[in-house]
Design a protein around this motif. Structure first.
Motif, PDB file in Angstrom:
ATOM      1  N   GLU A 424       0.820  -1.215   0.000  1.00 49.59           N
ATOM      2  CA  GLU A 424       0.000   0.000   0.000  1.00 49.59           C
ATOM      3  C   GLU A 424       0.852   1.263   0.000  1.00 49.59           C
ATOM      4  N   LEU A 425       2.094   1.182   0.471  1.00 53.32           N
ATOM      5  CA  LEU A 425       2.973   2.346   0.498  1.00 53.32           C
ATOM      6  C   LEU A 425       3.613   2.618  -0.861  1.00 53.32           C
ATOM      7  N   LEU A 426       3.581   1.663  -1.778  1.00 54.50           N
ATOM      8  CA  LEU A 426       4.191   1.829  -3.096  1.00 54.50           C
ATOM      9  C   LEU A 426       3.206   2.485  -4.064  1.00 54.50           C
ATOM     10  N   THR A 427       3.744   3.048  -5.144  1.00 56.54           N
ATOM     11  CA  THR A 427       2.907   3.695  -6.159  1.00 56.54           C
ATOM     12  C   THR A 427       2.976   2.895  -7.455  1.00 56.54           C
ATOM     13  N   ALA A 428       2.217   3.353  -8.439  1.00 54.26           N
ATOM     14  CA  ALA A 428       2.139   2.631  -9.721  1.00 54.26           C
ATOM     15  C   ALA A 428       3.478   2.624 -10.451  1.00 54.26           C
ATOM     16  N   ARG A 429       4.397   3.543 -10.102  1.00 57.69           N
ATOM     17  CA  ARG A 429       5.708   3.573 -10.748  1.00 57.69           C
ATOM     18  C   ARG A 429       6.676   2.574 -10.120  1.00 57.69           C
ATOM     19  N   ASP A 430       6.300   2.031  -8.959  1.00 56.38           N
ATOM     20  CA  ASP A 430       7.164   1.079  -8.274  1.00 56.38           C
ATOM     21  C   ASP A 430       6.840  -0.349  -8.710  1.00 56.38           C
ATOM     22  N   PHE A 431       7.775  -1.262  -8.424  1.00 58.76           N
ATOM     23  CA  PHE A 431       7.608  -2.676  -8.730  1.00 58.76           C
ATOM     24  C   PHE A 431       7.580  -3.471  -7.425  1.00 58.76           C
ATOM     25  N   VAL A 432       6.831  -4.577  -7.443  1.00 65.49           N
ATOM     26  CA  VAL A 432       6.812  -5.451  -6.282  1.00 65.49           C
ATOM     27  C   VAL A 432       6.681  -6.895  -6.739  1.00 65.49           C
ATOM     28  N   SER A 433       7.288  -7.781  -5.963  1.00 68.27           N
ATOM     29  CA  SER A 433       7.135  -9.221  -6.164  1.00 68.27           C
ATOM     30  C   SER A 433       6.974  -9.859  -4.790  1.00 68.27           C
ATOM     31  N   VAL A 434       6.155 -10.914  -4.710  1.00 77.59           N
ATOM     32  CA  VAL A 434       5.930 -11.615  -3.447  1.00 77.59           C
ATOM     33  C   VAL A 434       6.280 -13.081  -3.657  1.00 77.59           C
ATOM     34  N   ILE A 435       7.169 -13.593  -2.795  1.00 74.39           N
ATOM     35  CA  ILE A 435       7.604 -14.987  -2.859  1.00 74.39           C
ATOM     36  C   ILE A 435       7.379 -15.617  -1.494  1.00 74.39           C
ATOM     37  N   ALA A 436       6.743 -16.786  -1.467  1.00 78.73           N
ATOM     38  CA  ALA A 436       6.610 -17.572  -0.240  1.00 78.73           C
ATOM     39  C   ALA A 436       7.489 -18.809  -0.389  1.00 78.73           C
ATOM     40  N   ARG A 484      14.796  -8.641 -13.408  1.00 75.90           N
ATOM     41  CA  ARG A 484      13.949  -8.537 -14.606  1.00 75.90           C
ATOM     42  C   ARG A 484      13.476  -7.117 -14.866  1.00 75.90           C
ATOM     43  N   VAL A 485      13.673  -6.198 -13.900  1.00 73.95           N
ATOM     44  CA  VAL A 485      13.176  -4.826 -14.074  1.00 73.95           C
ATOM     45  C   VAL A 485      14.313  -3.842 -13.833  1.00 73.95           C
ATOM     46  N   THR A 486      14.073  -2.610 -14.301  1.00 70.43           N
ATOM     47  CA  THR A 486      15.028  -1.520 -14.088  1.00 70.43           C
ATOM     48  C   THR A 486      14.417  -0.541 -13.100  1.00 70.43           C
ATOM     49  N   ALA A 487      15.117  -0.284 -12.011  1.00 72.34           N
ATOM     50  CA  ALA A 487      14.645   0.651 -10.998  1.00 72.34           C
ATOM     51  C   ALA A 487      15.852   1.238 -10.289  1.00 72.34           C
ATOM     52  N   LYS A 488      15.659   2.441  -9.748  1.00 74.25           N
ATOM     53  CA  LYS A 488      16.759   3.119  -9.058  1.00 74.25           C
ATOM     54  C   LYS A 488      17.158   2.373  -7.796  1.00 74.25           C
ATOM     55  N   ASN A 489      16.166   1.963  -7.008  1.00 71.76           N
ATOM     56  CA  ASN A 489      16.425   1.262  -5.747  1.00 71.76           C
ATOM     57  C   ASN A 489      15.775  -0.109  -5.790  1.00 71.76           C
ATOM     58  N   LYS A 490      16.562  -1.138  -5.506  1.00 72.31           N
ATOM     59  CA  LYS A 490      16.048  -2.503  -5.465  1.00 72.31           C
ATOM     60  C   LYS A 490      16.347  -3.084  -4.078  1.00 72.31           C
ATOM     61  N   HIS A 491      15.327  -3.732  -3.499  1.00 71.72           N
ATOM     62  CA  HIS A 491      15.483  -4.178  -2.115  1.00 71.72           C
ATOM     63  C   HIS A 491      14.691  -5.465  -1.891  1.00 71.72           C
ATOM     64  N   THR A 507      26.421 -16.898  -1.842  1.00 73.57           N
ATOM     65  CA  THR A 507      26.636 -16.654  -3.268  1.00 73.57           C
ATOM     66  C   THR A 507      25.545 -15.774  -3.875  1.00 73.57           C
ATOM     67  N   PRO A 508      24.242 -16.123  -3.743  1.00 73.34           N
ATOM     68  CA  PRO A 508      23.230 -15.223  -4.318  1.00 73.34           C
ATOM     69  C   PRO A 508      23.216 -13.849  -3.652  1.00 73.34           C
ATOM     70  N   VAL A 509      23.565 -13.762  -2.366  1.00 74.55           N
ATOM     71  CA  VAL A 509      23.554 -12.455  -1.700  1.00 74.55           C
ATOM     72  C   VAL A 509      24.697 -11.586  -2.222  1.00 74.55           C
ATOM     73  N   ARG A 510      25.874 -12.194  -2.499  1.00 74.20           N
ATOM     74  CA  ARG A 510      26.977 -11.413  -3.072  1.00 74.20           C
ATOM     75  C   ARG A 510      26.622 -10.935  -4.485  1.00 74.20           C
ATOM     76  N   ARG A 511      25.892 -11.756  -5.229  1.00 78.36           N
ATOM     77  CA  ARG A 511      25.436 -11.315  -6.558  1.00 78.36           C
ATOM     78  C   ARG A 511      24.472 -10.143  -6.421  1.00 78.36           C
ATOM     79  N   MET A 512      23.632 -10.163  -5.369  1.00 75.32           N
ATOM     80  CA  MET A 512      22.730  -9.028  -5.126  1.00 75.32           C
ATOM     81  C   MET A 512      23.544  -7.751  -4.919  1.00 75.32           C
ATOM     82  N   ALA A 513      24.596  -7.839  -4.094  1.00 72.47           N
ATOM     83  CA  ALA A 513      25.409  -6.660  -3.817  1.00 72.47           C
ATOM     84  C   ALA A 513      26.053  -6.133  -5.094  1.00 72.47           C
ATOM     85  N   GLN A 514      26.500  -7.053  -5.955  1.00 68.01           N
ATOM     86  CA  GLN A 514      27.102  -6.647  -7.229  1.00 68.01           C
ATOM     87  C   GLN A 514      26.087  -5.952  -8.133  1.00 68.01           C
ATOM     88  N   ASP A 515      24.817  -6.371  -8.035  1.00 74.12           N
ATOM     89  CA  ASP A 515      23.768  -5.792  -8.872  1.00 74.12           C
ATOM     90  C   ASP A 515      23.048  -4.634  -8.187  1.00 74.12           C
TER      91      ASP A 515
END
Length: 835
Positions: A424-436, A484-491, A507-515
């Motif tokens: 609810e805090l995000l706007t239409a210009r933001d991206f979101v994904s939900v993984i369980a 898969r998307v382009t955004a200024k801040n990814k978290h 390994t995947p966390v270090r790839r996150m830092a690189q990206d």
């Protein structure tokens, strides 16, 4: 002897008699007229008899059939010897009564059937009135009950005498003597209700004992031990006095503990009380880094305030700890430092007790601090979400939630609520994904623009708990989604409550830092905190450990606000005065220096905007919430944004006027609220005097009471004498009662005081002799017998009973007989006559 109908509505069936008469007149039967008239009479009697049976015709006759109802007291004030005495009396009485029916209803807080298991918690009170009313209702109407009360007469709830008189039956009393065991009780702490700053006074600890002994008494002041002495204890009442000075604070809490050499009950060995001290307004200032606010605290002290500067460890834990403060300032402290209960207590402090609240901006305030959708946001005059501007960079957020079996129940529901708040805090210009994830990763909502938050939330609502825990697939899938998307801040926000299966997590966390993707982790309960802390460090994010899962939503909103980055506006601006408010009185805002930033919020509809930014965003805003006032200053009072304001000559006056406006109003020193505890009740007497020493009369008064379980009760203050108003209420729960007394003449508040009183051990545990006076009054008013012998119980006289005899069987039998006669009259008698 009387008749009655239990279902009189069926008497309408008598209207059938008219139909019978009409049928008789228009009948084409060849029967002779006398025979037809006789048939009409028989059928009419059949209708009358059936109608009477359907209407429940009964015969009421007086009855003198006796019944004995025994009420043995099984509360905690009755020891084993007393219970044995009661059981022996009941056994002998039943033997003497022979075939006379009887019933036994043991009682404490409420009566129970003899066959039901006793509840230990019920024993903490004695409600004789409830037992008598239940006994009277239990007896069948054809019996004359004789109620036998077996008790010490020390009631803590209800009015036994009134209940006994109203029941109308004889009530006899068998008094039970007090316990013969040694008992020492700390009855109360006596302190003056109100003092002046620096005034000396005495703290009296009242100890009652059933025998001569000795004991160690320890006295605490605001949690610190001030005395510990071994004193001789005489039989009866003992008063131990300790001298003190009113040299600090607004409210001083005193408590004491007695440890006697000979004692039975531990429940009545503590007591506490509070004393109110007039003086400077007390202000609590909370900041995640208290040392950074020392200059601001000195500014407030220069304006005549007593300042208590604390970090997150100093957030009050009980309502009693909030009460002494006239106002509370939250400066750059996140919602995650509060428990849900602490937020609820703060809301109650403002709404019911009239406390003031101010939130000051910073990197951990408002939305950035996770206050969206919290009880504290409800109090504030602003909403902590905001409209993002089109030129602001977009954010991409992946919510990765543990759905393993250990998350079942409240934890998975809170996780879904937290994810919903983040979306609810995000706007239409933001991206979101939900993984369980469990042992595998499940994509609940693939990466997408937040065009329809409700659709995403409905997809999250389908998440259920089950399976094991493996973080590795979840981390890999989260990384893939954000790439898969382009955004200024990814978290990425990763939430789990358990220990994962082994894997190459780094390994995947270090790839996150690189990206340029950051990772924050949240551990609930027995999670692998070491792993989560290490992953958050590599992912350049934050780690949170939550013992209370209710704090998860605040963490999600805080993280979401931080990644969106739009809540912060860090640029120089001049605040614009919107209204000519008293806060700005004599302050030349045209000469105010620049502020260097603020946190963006949205004003609530009923709020009053005082200062705004050049873009119209709130800078200083206020509103009323319940009895209190709250305000928001969205810039800070530190060097980050307010470096020029800190040296502005009007800065102390600005904050002095602001805090005085929201703080509780100073009390009239001539008026006093007196509080007295008596027999499980708290008695309030308000002596209201105006500043010119005139009685305040004809005012509308209201007492607001917040009980130890945080439930609220509003009680009118009734006029008792010139300038005096009073009220009383039951205090069955031990603990602190917060009491706010308000007198109003029209819209003007002419008197307002708040006090707290602490109820110690339950009334049931107090050292008291049997209340024989009450038992004798009950016997005298109802015609019972005091201390009866078992064989005397059938001699007590009372009103007659009523035996109700249903007549429907006889009426139905008579109707069947007449029906047979009617058949005979129509079918047989005519043939016999003409044969």
């Amino acid at each position: 002897m009387t008749f009655e109908f239990s279902h009189p509505k069926f008497l309408s069936a008598l209207l059938l008699l008219g139909w019978l008469v009409l049928a008789h007149r228009q009948s084409l039967s060849a029967m002779p007229l006398p025979q037809r008239r006789l048939a009409l009479l028989v059928r009419s009697f059949i209708v009358i008899l059936l109608t009477a049976a359907m209407s429940g015709l009964s015969l009421r006759i007086p009855s003198q059939n006796p019944m004995l109802v025994f009420l043995p007291d099984e509360s905690r004030s009755i020891d084993d010897d007393g219970k044995k005495t009661a059981a022996d009396f009941i056994r002998k009485a039943k033997t003497a009564a022979g075939s006379v029916p009887s019933a036994t209803l043991p009682f404490a807080r409420s009566p129970r059937l003899e066959t039901a298991e006793p509840d230990a918690a019920q024993g903490n009170d004695t409600n004789i009135a409830a037992a008598i009313r239940t006994a009277a209702a239990l007896v069948p109407p054809d019996r004359v009950p004789h109620i036998i009360l077996i008790s010490d007469g020390n009631q803590t709830l209800g009015d036994a005498l009134q209940a006994a008189v109203q029941c109308g039956f004889p009530v006899s009393a068998v008094p039970l003597s007090g316990s013969g065991k040694p008992e020492v009780q700390l009855a109360e702490i006596r302190v003056p209700p109100q003092l002046r700053q620096g005034e000396p006074f005495h703290v009296d600890a009242v100890v009652q004992s059933t025998r001569k002994t000795s004991g160690k008494i320890t006295v605490y002041r605001s949690g610190f031990k001030i005395a510990e002495e071994v004193r001789p204890i005489e039989k009866g009442e003992n008063i131990f006095r300790f001298r003190q000075n009113a040299d600090e604070g607004r409210t001083i809490q005193f408590s004491a503990v007695i440890d006697a050499a000979e004692d039975t009950l531990a429940e009545n060995n503590t007591a506490s009380a509070a004393v109110f001290i007039g003086g400077k307004p007390q202000i609590l200032v909370l900041d995640s880094d208290p040392e950074s606010l020392t200059d601001f605290a000195e500014v407030l002290r220069s304006q005549g305030f007593e300042i208590d500067l604390r970090g997150k460890e100093g957030i009050p834990q009980t309502l009693n700890e909030w009460v002494p403060f006239d106002a509370v300032i939250l400066s750059d402290i996140p919602a995650t430092d509060f428990s849900v209960r602490q937020m609820d207590l703060c809301r109650q402090y403002v709404r019911e007790l009239g406390g003031g609240l101010m939130m000051i901006g910073g990197g951990q305030s408002f939305g950035l601090g996770g206050y969206y959708n919290t009880p504290l946001e409800e109090i504030l005059p602003v909403r902590c979400d905001f409209e993002q501007e089109k030129e602001k960079p977009s954010a991409a957020l992946c919510l990765t939630i543990d759905r393993s079996g250990s998350m079942e129940g409240e934890k998975i529901e809170l996780a879904k609520d937290a994810a919903k708040s983040a979306v609810e805090l995000l706007t239409a210009r933001d991206f979101v994904s939900v993984i369980a994830f469990d042992t595998d990763a499940h994509i609940i909502a693939p990466i997408q623009n937040v065009v329809s938050p409700s659709v995403i939330c409905s997809q999250m609502a389908k998440i259920t708990a089950g399976g094991g825990t493996n973080i590795y697939p979840a981390l890999s899938e989260s990384l893939e989604q954000l790439n898969r998307v382009t955004a200024k801040n990814k978290h990425i926000i990763l939430l789990t409550d358990g220990k994962s299966e082994p894997g190459d997590f780094e390994t995947p966390v270090r790839r996150m830092a690189q990206d340029n993707i950051t990772l924050s982790t949240i551990g609930i309960g027995d999670s692998d905190n070491a792993l989560l802390l290490r992953l958050a460090g590599i992912g350049q994010g934050r780690f949170y450990h939550c013992e209370d899962p209710h704090s998860v939503p605040q963490i999600f909103t805080k993280e979401t606000s931080a990644v969106s980055a739009s809540a912060l506006r860090e640029e120089a601006f001049l605040p614009v005065a919107i209204t000519a408010d008293d806060v700005l009185k004599t302050i030349a805002m045209d000469n105010a220096p620049l502020l260097l930033g603020y946190v963006r919020t949205r004003p609530k509809p009923a709020s009053q905007l005082i200062l705004a930014s050049e873009n119209g965003d709130p800078v200083l805003i206020r509103w009323r919430y319940g009895l209190g006032l709250t305000a928001a200053f969205t810039s800070d009072v530190k060097k980050r944004w307010a470096s020029e304001w800190l040296v502005w000559k009007e800065f102390p006056k600005f904050w002095g006027q602001m805090i005085r406006q929201i703080a509780k109003k100073p009390e009239n020193g001539a008026s006093v609220m007196n509080i007295e505890q008596r027999q499980g009740r708290i008695l309030i007497a308000v002596d209201a005097v105006s500043e010119n020493e005139q009685y305040i009369n004809r005012a509308a008064g209201m007492l607001t009471v917040i009980k130890p379980d945080l439930s609220q009760q509003n009680i009118p203050l009734e006029p008792l004498a010139p300038g005096r108003y009073g009220a009383a209420f039951d205090s069955p729960l031990p603990g602190a009662y917060q009491i706010q007394a308000v007198l109003q003449n029209g819209e003007q508040t002419v008197f307002s005081q708040m006090r707290n009183v602490t109820v110690g051990s339950a009334e049931e545990f107090r050292v008291k002799p049997p209340n024989e006076d009450l038992l004798k009054q009950i016997v005298k008013r109802t015609g019972g017998i005091y201390q009866p012998k078992p064989e005397e119980l059938l001699l007590a006289g009372g009103r007659s009973g009523t035996q109700i005899i249903p007549l429907w069987q006889w009426l139905l039998a008579a109707a069947m007989g007449l029906f047979t006669a009617d058949v005979f009259l129509r079918r047989v008698w005519g043939h016999l006559r003409y044969a």
